[in-house]
Design a protein around this motif. Structure first.
Motif, short mmCIF file in Angstrom:
data_model
loop_
_atom_site.label_atom_id
_atom_site.label_comp_id
_atom_site.label_asym_id
_atom_site.label_seq_id
_atom_site.Cartn_x
_atom_site.Cartn_y
_atom_site.Cartn_z
N ARG A 71 0.83 -1.21 0.00
CA ARG A 71 0.00 0.00 0.00
C ARG A 71 0.87 1.26 0.00
NH1 ARG A 71 -2.94 -1.71 3.58
NH2 ARG A 71 -4.49 -2.65 2.21
N ARG A 72 1.94 1.26 0.80
CA ARG A 72 2.85 2.41 0.82
C ARG A 72 3.49 2.62 -0.55
NH1 ARG A 72 4.21 0.33 6.02
NH2 ARG A 72 6.01 -0.76 5.12
N LYS A 73 3.91 1.53 -1.19
CA LYS A 73 4.55 1.65 -2.50
C LYS A 73 3.57 2.19 -3.54
CE LYS A 73 8.39 0.14 -3.38
NZ LYS A 73 8.91 -1.22 -3.36
N SER A 150 10.30 -6.35 -3.67
CA SER A 150 11.71 -6.68 -3.86
C SER A 150 12.61 -6.01 -2.82
CB SER A 150 12.17 -6.28 -5.27
OG SER A 150 12.03 -4.88 -5.47
N ASP A 151 12.11 -4.94 -2.18
CA ASP A 151 12.91 -4.28 -1.14
C ASP A 151 12.34 -4.53 0.26
OD1 ASP A 151 10.61 -2.80 -1.49
OD2 ASP A 151 11.58 -0.84 -1.38
N PHE A 152 11.43 -5.48 0.38
CA PHE A 152 10.87 -5.79 1.69
C PHE A 152 11.92 -6.53 2.52
CE2 PHE A 152 8.64 -8.29 4.82
CZ PHE A 152 7.61 -7.46 5.25
N PRO A 153 12.09 -6.15 3.81
CA PRO A 153 13.07 -6.85 4.66
C PRO A 153 12.60 -8.27 4.98
CG PRO A 153 11.85 -5.18 5.91
CD PRO A 153 11.46 -5.00 4.49
N ILE A 154 13.18 -9.22 4.32
CA ILE A 154 12.71 -10.59 4.35
C ILE A 154 12.72 -11.19 5.76
CG2 ILE A 154 14.93 -11.69 3.88
CD1 ILE A 154 11.62 -12.69 2.27
#
Length: 381
Positions: A71-73, A150-154
């Motif tokens: 949602r932020r993206k 792709s930039d989410f802290p896994i």
């Protein structure tokens, strides 16, 4: 509406009073109900299957984190075309409610806003002469989903089903079910069992490389065609739904399973095996859509094993249906006694068809990537 459902619904913050609840029969895992209120709002109520999801709180936490990130993206991109799931909180501001049934067992329920003006397809046959357009948009929607994350802290995500795509372990489960043979069904499956045993080493390559040459990423893990909502007018992908199995993994599992399920010519329980095959033209359309979004973010080994992933995920689902059949149908919902038998024979036939078409699919992937993304790959964060 039953008294039980009335009690459960009273826990949630709906806009207006509930006027109808209709069960939705789609899906193999969770019980789902469509809820309408007198203000015209629509919602989805789901009972979480605790046999499959042992820790519902982790499932819901993962969904909260991933949907908030998406949602932020979307907001930062000023994207008003795409959407994501929205959790409707309980009156106590929780992401689900707990209901104790008459046997003293805990049941867990959650509610999502209904995403309107969308349709979903179970097969591309439902799209008639627009199959390839919908295939492209489906692949594109899943590729966009992966790109957004792709930039989410896994490390923030939990494993809701540990070893979900651990192919060697799935194989071990099959062997255990054969040894136990609780239903005496294993003897009728000997031909398929021997073939599956012969393929385990080559179908374990993604699992063996995961975390090394194949990076851990946010993965959906249930990329069926009907888990993409499609705009009724434009036929563009709007949202990826059914996020229960979101967790760390390889995006190759998502790609392989998405193509396996979407680009097959039939449902997973089709009994006329002459109708069971992979449509290579649809595979190529799906991959064009996916790679148009995610191509620049892929590593060399992700590209190398992309075609192989279709085969591996079909192999894995064959293992799972066969294991459940031999074990007595304890995982997948069945509609008749031999349902899982029909499912594993279906996927076994699909597996053999895919193996004959892999060279063409691999050649297409290489050609597309060399033509459209010739520069060095962008490494994942």
């Amino acid at each position: 509406m039953s008294e039980k459902l009335q009690r459960i619904l009273q826990n949630f913050e709906f806009d207006g009073d509930v006027i109808s609840v209709v069960e939705n029969s789609q899906g193999n895992i969770n019980a789902t109900y469509e809820v309408r209120t007198n203000t015209g709002k629509k919602y989805l109520l789901q009972k979480i299957n605790t046999y499959v999801f042992k820790e519902p709180h982790l499932v819901m936490k993962n969904i909260e984190l991933v949907t908030a990130h998406i949602r932020r993206k979307l907001e930062s991109m000023q994207d008003t075309t795409h959407q994501t799931l929205t959790i409707v909180p309980t009156k106590g501001n929780q992401n689900m409610c707990t209901y104790v049934n008459q046997d003293g067992e805990k049941e867990y329920y959650r509610v999502f806003l209904f995403i309107d003006h969308c349709i979903s397809f179970n097969t591309f046959d439902e799209c008639q002469d627009r199959k390839e357009q919908v295939a492209f948009n489906t692949g594109k929607c899943f590729g966009f989903f992966h790109q957004l994350l792709s930039d989410f802290p896994i490390s923030m995500l939990s494993y809701t089903i540990p070893d979900f795509h651990n192919t060697p372990q799935r194989f071990g489960n099959l062997l255990a079910s054969i040894e136990n043979n609780a239903t005496n069904r294993a003897f009728a499956c000997s031909q398929e069992i021997v073939y599956l045993i012969s393929k385990i080493k080559e179908c374990s390559v993604i699992h063996e490389a995961l975390g090394r040459s194949i990076p851990l990423r946010v993965t959906h893990n249930d990329t069926k065609l009907n888990n993409v909502l499609i705009d009724r007018d434009t036929l563009e992908g709007v949202a990826v739904i059914d996020l229960d199995t979101v967790m760390p993994g390889s995006i190759l599992y998502d790609i392989g399973d998405g193509i396996r399920s979407a680009c097959s010519n039939s449902f997973e329980d089709e009994t006329d095996l002459s109708k069971v095959f992979i449509d290579v033209d649809l595979v190529k359309s799906y991959l064009r859509g996916y790679l148009s979004e995610m191509g620049p973010f892929l590593t060399p080994d992700e590209i190398t094993y992309m075609g192989q992933s279709i085969r591996i995920l079909t192999y894995e689902l064959t293992l799972r249906f066969l294991t459940d059949y031999i074990s007595g149908d304890i995982y997948f919902k069945t509609k008749y006694p031999e349902h899982n038998r029909d499912r594993y024979l279906n996927q076994f036939a699909l597996l053999q068809d895919i193996e004959g078409k892999l060279a063409e699919i691999d050649a297409f992937i290489r050609s597309f990537m060399q033509q459209d993304f010739p520069r060095e790959r962008v490494k994942p964060n």
